[in-house]
Design an enzyme around this catalytic site. Sequence first.
Site, PDB file in Angstrom:
ATOM      1  N   GLU A 113      18.060  -0.518   8.601  1.00  0.00           N
ATOM      2  CA  GLU A 113      17.346  -0.585   9.885  1.00  0.00           C
ATOM      3  C   GLU A 113      15.894  -0.961   9.654  1.00  0.00           C
ATOM      4  O   GLU A 113      15.357  -0.689   8.587  1.00  0.00           O
ATOM      5  CB  GLU A 113      17.300   0.817  10.520  1.00  0.00           C
ATOM      6  N   LYS A 115      12.032  -0.373   9.671  1.00  0.00           N
ATOM      7  CA  LYS A 115      11.204   0.831   9.592  1.00  0.00           C
ATOM      8  C   LYS A 115       9.967   0.587  10.452  1.00  0.00           C
ATOM      9  O   LYS A 115       9.065  -0.160  10.078  1.00  0.00           O
ATOM     10  CB  LYS A 115      10.801   1.091   8.141  1.00  0.00           C
ATOM     11  N   ASP A 117       6.560   0.900  12.334  1.00  0.00           N
ATOM     12  CA  ASP A 117       5.293   1.489  11.942  1.00  0.00           C
ATOM     13  C   ASP A 117       4.677   2.191  13.138  1.00  0.00           C
ATOM     14  O   ASP A 117       3.857   1.624  13.861  1.00  0.00           O
ATOM     15  CB  ASP A 117       4.383   0.367  11.428  1.00  0.00           C
ATOM     16  N   TYR A 223      16.377   6.838  16.365  1.00  0.00           N
ATOM     17  CA  TYR A 223      17.198   6.430  15.218  1.00  0.00           C
ATOM     18  C   TYR A 223      17.918   7.555  14.493  1.00  0.00           C
ATOM     19  O   TYR A 223      18.580   7.317  13.502  1.00  0.00           O
ATOM     20  CB  TYR A 223      16.359   5.639  14.206  1.00  0.00           C
ATOM     21  N   LYS A 311       9.832  -0.580   1.204  1.00  0.00           N
ATOM     22  CA  LYS A 311       8.545  -1.078   1.706  1.00  0.00           C
ATOM     23  C   LYS A 311       8.415  -2.565   1.376  1.00  0.00           C
ATOM     24  O   LYS A 311       8.689  -2.976   0.247  1.00  0.00           O
ATOM     25  CB  LYS A 311       7.387  -0.312   1.052  1.00  0.00           C
ATOM     26  N   CYS A 405     -31.565 -19.618   1.236  1.00  0.00           N
ATOM     27  CA  CYS A 405     -30.983 -18.363   1.715  1.00  0.00           C
ATOM     28  C   CYS A 405     -30.795 -18.442   3.235  1.00  0.00           C
ATOM     29  O   CYS A 405     -31.750 -18.741   3.960  1.00  0.00           O
ATOM     30  CB  CYS A 405     -31.905 -17.209   1.364  1.00  0.00           C
ATOM     31  N   CYS A 408     -33.419 -15.634   4.830  1.00  0.00           N
ATOM     32  CA  CYS A 408     -34.889 -15.733   4.792  1.00  0.00           C
ATOM     33  C   CYS A 408     -35.356 -17.167   4.589  1.00  0.00           C
ATOM     34  O   CYS A 408     -36.546 -17.453   4.667  1.00  0.00           O
ATOM     35  CB  CYS A 408     -35.460 -14.824   3.704  1.00  0.00           C
ATOM     36  N   CYS A 423     -30.275 -15.854  -3.732  1.00  0.00           N
ATOM     37  CA  CYS A 423     -31.573 -15.919  -3.064  1.00  0.00           C
ATOM     38  C   CYS A 423     -32.545 -15.233  -4.026  1.00  0.00           C
ATOM     39  O   CYS A 423     -32.291 -14.115  -4.475  1.00  0.00           O
ATOM     40  CB  CYS A 423     -31.505 -15.161  -1.742  1.00  0.00           C
ATOM     41  N   CYS A 428     -36.411 -10.549   0.519  1.00  0.00           N
ATOM     42  CA  CYS A 428     -35.499 -11.103   1.523  1.00  0.00           C
ATOM     43  C   CYS A 428     -34.959  -9.951   2.374  1.00  0.00           C
ATOM     44  O   CYS A 428     -34.445  -8.965   1.831  1.00  0.00           O
ATOM     45  CB  CYS A 428     -34.344 -11.824   0.835  1.00  0.00           C
TER      46      CYS A 428
HETATM   47  S1  IVH Z   1      14.829   7.878   9.244  1.00  0.00           S
HETATM   48  C1  IVH Z   1      14.851  12.196   7.319  1.00  0.00           C
HETATM   49  N1  IVH Z   1      14.609   5.533  10.330  1.00  0.00           N
HETATM   50  O1  IVH Z   1       9.317   6.247   8.575  1.00  0.00           O
HETATM   51  C2  IVH Z   1      14.226  10.896   7.491  1.00  0.00           C
HETATM   52  N2  IVH Z   1      12.622   6.711   9.801  1.00  0.00           N
HETATM   53  O2  IVH Z   1       8.335   6.776   5.826  1.00  0.00           O
HETATM   54  C3  IVH Z   1      14.427  10.360   8.833  1.00  0.00           C
HETATM   55  N3  IVH Z   1      10.579   5.540  10.432  1.00  0.00           N
HETATM   56  O3  IVH Z   1       8.864   9.667   8.851  1.00  0.00           O
HETATM   57  C4  IVH Z   1      13.706   9.127   9.006  1.00  0.00           C
HETATM   58  N4  IVH Z   1      11.549   3.771  11.304  1.00  0.00           N
HETATM   59  O4  IVH Z   1       8.627   8.306  10.962  1.00  0.00           O
HETATM   60  C5  IVH Z   1      13.957   6.594   9.836  1.00  0.00           C
HETATM   61  N5  IVH Z   1      14.569   3.464  11.335  1.00  0.00           N
HETATM   62  C6  IVH Z   1      13.933   4.511  10.861  1.00  0.00           C
HETATM   63  C7  IVH Z   1      12.525   4.603  10.862  1.00  0.00           C
HETATM   64  C8  IVH Z   1      11.905   5.717  10.311  1.00  0.00           C
HETATM   65  C9  IVH Z   1      10.406   4.364  11.044  1.00  0.00           C
HETATM   66  C10 IVH Z   1       9.487   6.398   9.961  1.00  0.00           C
HETATM   67  C11 IVH Z   1       9.697   7.860  10.195  1.00  0.00           C
HETATM   68  C12 IVH Z   1       9.587   8.474   8.839  1.00  0.00           C
HETATM   69  C13 IVH Z   1       8.842   7.456   8.064  1.00  0.00           C
HETATM   70  C14 IVH Z   1       9.147   7.593   6.589  1.00  0.00           C
END
Ligand code: IVH
Length: 665
Positions: A113, A115, A117, A223, A311, A405, A408, A423, A428
């Site tokens: 899935e 992730k 932010d 999620y 990541k 410069c 100045c 410079c 300056c």
């Molecule tokens: S599962 C027990 N799924 O990422 C862990 N987390 O770096 C349950 N996050 O604290 C998390 N998208 O806030 C999960 N599709 C996703 C997510 C997700 C973002 C965040 C979440 C977590 C952090 C971990």
Amino acid sequence: MAENTAQQRMAYLYEEIARLNRAYYDLDAPLVTDAEYDALLRELQALEAENPQFARADSPTQRVGGSSSAKFSQVEHEVPLLSLGNTFSGEELAEFAARCEKSAGQPLTYVLEPKIDGLTVALTYEGGKLVQAATRGNGSVGENVLENVLTIAGLPHNLPDFNGRLLVRGEVYMPKAAFAELNEQREEDGQTTFANPRNAAAGSLRQLDSAVTAGRKLAVWLYDILLLEGAEQPQTHQQALQFLHSLCLPVIEEWLAGDIATVVAALEGWQQKRHKLAYDIDGLVLKVDDEQVRQSLGSTAKAPRGAVAYKFPAEAVETTVLDIQVGVGRTGVLTPLAVVDPVWVAGSRISKATLHNEDNVADKDIRIGDRVLLHKAGDVIPEIIKSLPESRTGDERIFVMPHNCPECGSAAERAEGEAAWRCLNPVCPARIREGIYHFVSRGAMNIEGMGPQLINQLLEAGKIHDAADIFLLTEEDLLPLPRMGQKSAQNVLQSIETARTRPLSALLAALGIPYVGGRAGQLLAAKFNDLQALSTAKYEDLLAVEAIGKIIAGSVVKWFADADNQKLLQKLQAGGVRPQAEVAPKQDGLLNGKIFVLTGTLPSLTREQAKAMLEAAGAKVTGSVSRKTDYVLAGEAAGSKLEKAQQLGVAVITEAEMLAMLAEN
Ligand code: IVH
């Protein structure tokens, strides 16, 4: 690492991570990128594993996240909200899967899935009604933000088809477009802008006035089912998502299921796809699909064993160079700076990128109007990788480095063998201003409350002309300044008072003697004890100090021989500056014992100079890259050493990053 060094480093990491956590969780104002934070946490984890006798019970490696603030009422989580471990490559994901499958004794299906932010929320529906919404807080106790969550469009307050009890976890986020709009508005209103959508989401969700939140265009994806009563338990994660969807809850939009090979093969496509999404994602999450297996895998104190984050590596994006401006640093160096069409890179909005020097601009053939590829070096410093000449229209302009410069107007000079134009005017205004910024900074005299804004005001009002004038300031000088109350004035004066007796090493770092940063300052201060002795020291005496080489020794002698610098020192003394003698040099310098390899041509330093600076900071510089190497400092045209570093996963840094490290040291 020797035991005592490990212990000191760990003590430093505990303190530093706590500071970063406070900034992130309590102030919604992160001080470093996620990648930098992760690197510190990983380092601490490794040190704790090697030196368990020094590990603290309350270590951040054992905890889930920040604390909750006093602004909102507290909510104890019925099910603890864990975090996720991190992986950074397909191989690491495959290793994770191998561990799961070994433990489960069977091949497994996974769900991949995005992730998002954003900011975790835990929602509780009871009898079909949304009755609670809490932030994660420290994983056990969060904040009650129900009023604000109720303003999020697309999140049902009632579930007509479900009467049971549902605890569900999700991520509140701010779509990119809403974020850009919000920041634009804030800029127009003269308010500070948010660094990235996550901070904007956090700041918006934690508003005491829910009308403000309502105006912020937040969104949410769900999620994870934390608890379900009154309906059949989903057998797989996919079923869980489908169940949530069937209740009209906003479920994560796009996901993929398959064996680990299928999932790993999809990573690259996501790298491209992420930019097309309406919201920011900083990686992907891999979850074991089978709920029972996921349960049986259990969790560590911090994270489940059946799910892990992946990541994204540092990304590069295309943008346009709108202009090339030239800035003047405290040493007079003129630095070209590209003003670019604002773009999103690695979670923040970039509108400027340093071009280092004239040669770099010419070598990369970066023209005003060019399309360019930009990334964040080490996920931190915005940098133009290359221009894209194939996109040229013919309207681009070649940049010419000014020979005067820009601040100045006096003549600048590019010395033989150097990349930088400087410079040469010691008075300056830009040099003086930048020098004072440096003087008061944290690694130097650390005068709290005296930021660039106040310094500019004092310069404009003619209250200060150089750093030494700071020590002559009175309450009468400060009070007439904009937004300066009596309390603030007294605080500033108190900080100045404290700075009068900062250690000699701090004053040395503050003076801006070329090549003398924190570490060299400590070594010199420990040897010479007072400023008088150091100022009359001969070149040979300096060379005799361990780790002080020719470059630093020469620079120190030259600096103290200068009549203007002597005047400054006298003025500091007249202002009551009495630096304290150093007891012993700090042994836990950030770079102490770190092994560096240098390769390629650096933008402004020769390799010799870089080596001297690193060694003065306690680092070792060796000739070839191995697993023991901590950092490869790579410049232009870096060849096989860079490749080797990449193969071995050794951190590669730029000159600018090295300088940033030394400034912290
Ligand atoms: S599962 C027990 N799924 O990422 C862990 N987390 O770096 C349950 N996050 O604290 C998390 N998208 O806030 C999960 N599709 C996703 C997510 C997700 C973002 C965040 C979440 C977590 C952090 C971990």
